[in-house]
Design a protein around this motif. Sequence first.
Motif, PDB file in Angstrom:
ATOM      1  N   ASP A   2     -22.407 -16.802 -30.603  1.00 50.84           N
ATOM      2  CA  ASP A   2     -21.309 -16.376 -29.744  1.00 50.84           C
ATOM      3  C   ASP A   2     -20.555 -15.229 -30.390  1.00 50.84           C
ATOM      4  O   ASP A   2     -19.375 -15.328 -30.699  1.00 50.84           O
ATOM      5  CB  ASP A   2     -20.378 -17.568 -29.487  1.00 50.84           C
ATOM      6  CG  ASP A   2     -19.361 -17.255 -28.396  1.00 50.84           C
ATOM      7  OD1 ASP A   2     -19.602 -16.276 -27.668  1.00 50.84           O
ATOM      8  OD2 ASP A   2     -18.350 -17.980 -28.300  1.00 50.84           O
ATOM      9  N   THR A   5     -23.511 -10.640 -29.094  1.00 45.97           N
ATOM     10  CA  THR A   5     -24.847 -10.039 -29.162  1.00 45.97           C
ATOM     11  C   THR A   5     -25.834 -10.936 -28.437  1.00 45.97           C
ATOM     12  O   THR A   5     -25.561 -12.107 -28.171  1.00 45.97           O
ATOM     13  CB  THR A   5     -25.288  -9.846 -30.624  1.00 45.97           C
ATOM     14  OG1 THR A   5     -25.388 -11.135 -31.271  1.00 45.97           O
ATOM     15  CG2 THR A   5     -24.317  -8.949 -31.377  1.00 45.97           C
ATOM     16  N   TRP A   6     -27.005 -10.343 -28.157  1.00 49.81           N
ATOM     17  CA  TRP A   6     -28.007 -11.076 -27.392  1.00 49.81           C
ATOM     18  C   TRP A   6     -29.330 -11.101 -28.149  1.00 49.81           C
ATOM     19  O   TRP A   6     -29.648 -10.202 -28.930  1.00 49.81           O
ATOM     20  CB  TRP A   6     -28.245 -10.408 -26.036  1.00 49.81           C
ATOM     21  CG  TRP A   6     -26.994 -10.175 -25.236  1.00 49.81           C
ATOM     22  CD1 TRP A   6     -26.001 -11.080 -24.997  1.00 49.81           C
ATOM     23  CD2 TRP A   6     -26.612  -8.950 -24.589  1.00 49.81           C
ATOM     24  NE1 TRP A   6     -25.015 -10.531 -24.230  1.00 49.81           N
ATOM     25  CE2 TRP A   6     -25.359  -9.202 -23.950  1.00 49.81           C
ATOM     26  CE3 TRP A   6     -27.161  -7.691 -24.452  1.00 49.81           C
ATOM     27  CZ2 TRP A   6     -24.673  -8.243 -23.223  1.00 49.81           C
ATOM     28  CZ3 TRP A   6     -26.505  -6.742 -23.723  1.00 49.81           C
ATOM     29  CH2 TRP A   6     -25.266  -7.012 -23.108  1.00 49.81           C
ATOM     30  N   SER A   7     -30.073 -12.117 -27.881  1.00 47.84           N
ATOM     31  CA  SER A   7     -31.427 -12.173 -28.422  1.00 47.84           C
ATOM     32  C   SER A   7     -32.316 -11.213 -27.643  1.00 47.84           C
ATOM     33  O   SER A   7     -31.929 -10.688 -26.584  1.00 47.84           O
ATOM     34  CB  SER A   7     -31.981 -13.594 -28.315  1.00 47.84           C
ATOM     35  OG  SER A   7     -32.182 -13.934 -26.946  1.00 47.84           O
ATOM     36  N   GLU A  10     -32.729 -12.502 -24.136  1.00 48.49           N
ATOM     37  CA  GLU A  10     -31.567 -12.328 -23.284  1.00 48.49           C
ATOM     38  C   GLU A  10     -31.430 -10.863 -22.860  1.00 48.49           C
ATOM     39  O   GLU A  10     -31.113 -10.576 -21.703  1.00 48.49           O
ATOM     40  CB  GLU A  10     -30.315 -12.776 -24.028  1.00 48.49           C
ATOM     41  CG  GLU A  10     -29.014 -12.599 -23.268  1.00 48.49           C
ATOM     42  CD  GLU A  10     -28.922 -13.469 -22.011  1.00 48.49           C
ATOM     43  OE1 GLU A  10     -28.023 -13.219 -21.182  1.00 48.49           O
ATOM     44  OE2 GLU A  10     -29.755 -14.386 -21.858  1.00 48.49           O
ATOM     45  N   LEU A  11     -31.685  -9.929 -23.781  1.00 47.60           N
ATOM     46  CA  LEU A  11     -31.619  -8.507 -23.425  1.00 47.60           C
ATOM     47  C   LEU A  11     -32.663  -8.175 -22.364  1.00 47.60           C
ATOM     48  O   LEU A  11     -32.373  -7.461 -21.396  1.00 47.60           O
ATOM     49  CB  LEU A  11     -31.843  -7.646 -24.669  1.00 47.60           C
ATOM     50  CG  LEU A  11     -31.903  -6.135 -24.432  1.00 47.60           C
ATOM     51  CD1 LEU A  11     -30.586  -5.620 -23.856  1.00 47.60           C
ATOM     52  CD2 LEU A  11     -32.253  -5.376 -25.720  1.00 47.60           C
ATOM     53  N   ARG A  13     -33.907 -10.199 -20.137  1.00 56.82           N
ATOM     54  CA  ARG A  13     -33.501 -10.784 -18.861  1.00 56.82           C
ATOM     55  C   ARG A  13     -32.428  -9.944 -18.194  1.00 56.82           C
ATOM     56  O   ARG A  13     -32.490  -9.676 -16.991  1.00 56.82           O
ATOM     57  CB  ARG A  13     -32.981 -12.210 -19.093  1.00 56.82           C
ATOM     58  CG  ARG A  13     -32.641 -12.948 -17.795  1.00 56.82           C
ATOM     59  CD  ARG A  13     -32.005 -14.285 -18.085  1.00 56.82           C
ATOM     60  NE  ARG A  13     -30.706 -14.127 -18.712  1.00 56.82           N
ATOM     61  CZ  ARG A  13     -29.590 -13.812 -18.043  1.00 56.82           C
ATOM     62  NH1 ARG A  13     -29.628 -13.601 -16.735  1.00 56.82           N
ATOM     63  NH2 ARG A  13     -28.447 -13.698 -18.687  1.00 56.82           N
ATOM     64  N   ARG A  14     -31.447  -9.504 -18.965  1.00 55.44           N
ATOM     65  CA  ARG A  14     -30.363  -8.699 -18.402  1.00 55.44           C
ATOM     66  C   ARG A  14     -30.886  -7.350 -17.885  1.00 55.44           C
ATOM     67  O   ARG A  14     -30.378  -6.815 -16.897  1.00 55.44           O
ATOM     68  CB  ARG A  14     -29.278  -8.461 -19.453  1.00 55.44           C
ATOM     69  CG  ARG A  14     -28.446  -9.705 -19.769  1.00 55.44           C
ATOM     70  CD  ARG A  14     -27.505  -9.434 -20.931  1.00 55.44           C
ATOM     71  NE  ARG A  14     -26.682 -10.602 -21.239  1.00 55.44           N
ATOM     72  CZ  ARG A  14     -25.463 -10.821 -20.761  1.00 55.44           C
ATOM     73  NH1 ARG A  14     -24.917  -9.942 -19.932  1.00 55.44           N
ATOM     74  NH2 ARG A  14     -24.782 -11.908 -21.094  1.00 55.44           N
ATOM     75  N   ARG A  43     -30.928  -9.000 -32.929  1.00 55.22           N
ATOM     76  CA  ARG A  43     -29.800  -9.220 -32.020  1.00 55.22           C
ATOM     77  C   ARG A  43     -29.371  -7.861 -31.467  1.00 55.22           C
ATOM     78  O   ARG A  43     -29.391  -6.849 -32.170  1.00 55.22           O
ATOM     79  CB  ARG A  43     -28.623  -9.865 -32.762  1.00 55.22           C
ATOM     80  CG  ARG A  43     -28.946 -11.157 -33.470  1.00 55.22           C
ATOM     81  CD  ARG A  43     -29.292 -12.260 -32.500  1.00 55.22           C
ATOM     82  NE  ARG A  43     -28.172 -12.591 -31.625  1.00 55.22           N
ATOM     83  CZ  ARG A  43     -28.211 -13.530 -30.685  1.00 55.22           C
ATOM     84  NH1 ARG A  43     -29.319 -14.226 -30.479  1.00 55.22           N
ATOM     85  NH2 ARG A  43     -27.146 -13.778 -29.925  1.00 55.22           N
ATOM     86  N   TYR A  44     -29.020  -7.836 -30.189  1.00 53.72           N
ATOM     87  CA  TYR A  44     -28.685  -6.584 -29.530  1.00 53.72           C
ATOM     88  C   TYR A  44     -27.317  -6.680 -28.876  1.00 53.72           C
ATOM     89  O   TYR A  44     -26.920  -7.740 -28.372  1.00 53.72           O
ATOM     90  CB  TYR A  44     -29.727  -6.241 -28.461  1.00 53.72           C
ATOM     91  CG  TYR A  44     -31.133  -6.071 -28.991  1.00 53.72           C
ATOM     92  CD1 TYR A  44     -31.583  -4.843 -29.444  1.00 53.72           C
ATOM     93  CD2 TYR A  44     -32.002  -7.164 -29.038  1.00 53.72           C
ATOM     94  CE1 TYR A  44     -32.869  -4.684 -29.917  1.00 53.72           C
ATOM     95  CE2 TYR A  44     -33.297  -7.013 -29.515  1.00 53.72           C
ATOM     96  CZ  TYR A  44     -33.723  -5.771 -29.952  1.00 53.72           C
ATOM     97  OH  TYR A  44     -35.007  -5.622 -30.437  1.00 53.72           O
TER      98      TYR A  44
END
Length: 318
Positions: A2, A5-7, A10-11, A13-14, A43-44
């Motif tokens: 939390d 950042t995104w895995s 997740e990046l 998917r977005r 992480r992005y």
Amino acid sequence: MDDGTWSIGELARRAGVTVKTVRFYSDRGLLPEAARSSGGHRRYGPEALDRLRLIRSLRALDLPVPDVGRVLVRESALEDIVAGRLREVGSRLTALRWQEAALQSLRDCPAGERAERLRLIGAVTTPPSTTALARFWRRELPARLPARLRASIVDAAVPHPPADPTPAQVLVFARLHALVTDARPPVDHWRSPTGRTMCGRTDEEVRPAVLFEGLGEAFDLASAELRARRRPYGGDALDCFVAAHARTYGARDTPLFRQRLRVLLTVTADPVLDRYWALSGELSGPHEPTLGAAQEWLRAALDTERGLPEARLPGARV
């Protein structure tokens, strides 16, 4: 995590892409990594999502990955890259239009003509190249012309193939290409059989550069008359035409010289060049006079003059 950042999943998917796509661009250094997890996973942050969307937009325009990288490093590179891509796309579209018109020409011709038409059209690249036409004119022009003048004449004599041709224009260009590539013995238009030309000048004394410099102005004047659809007549264009020939031979513009010039233009007529100009005129259309059309107008204007003394010019060559 939390931390904003995104895995990689997740990046992906977005952004609406696959994980494989994100990994591909990451491995090439096009996506910035915000951090690494304790397990070493990428992480992005939001900037990676913006970058990924920009990459997708550039790739949707079919830009190669190296060009995409150049734009990401320097945004101003986009203008040059887009201009280059437009030229490539335009060339491909022209090639497709020529192929389409060529196929239509073959489809619509009588069965008995199809083999010959296929031979003619098949010898021309798509989009068509004018290299053979330029080579033909460099061979036809006198060797003593300055390079600058030679280049300008070749540029004016070689027609530009239309980007969106009709089937008839494809066939005309194919015939023009065949005309200039068919083998024929070299023709020296600038040397007479006797070594002497009009007005008693030797071949070495004739100055073709002077002639072509003057003819350029005469052809411009005659082209204006052709665009205005005026019939050949004696005027500034003809006077300029005759003066160019007179200076070439070190002579004066007199009635006798004009009669000799008329004979000279008759005996030096070349059917291959006449055919070239006829085909070139069909390709360019009536609204853009060729050099050959301008010269023919000037020849006709010279023929309209009456009361010139008779003159013989045996064996004369320009």
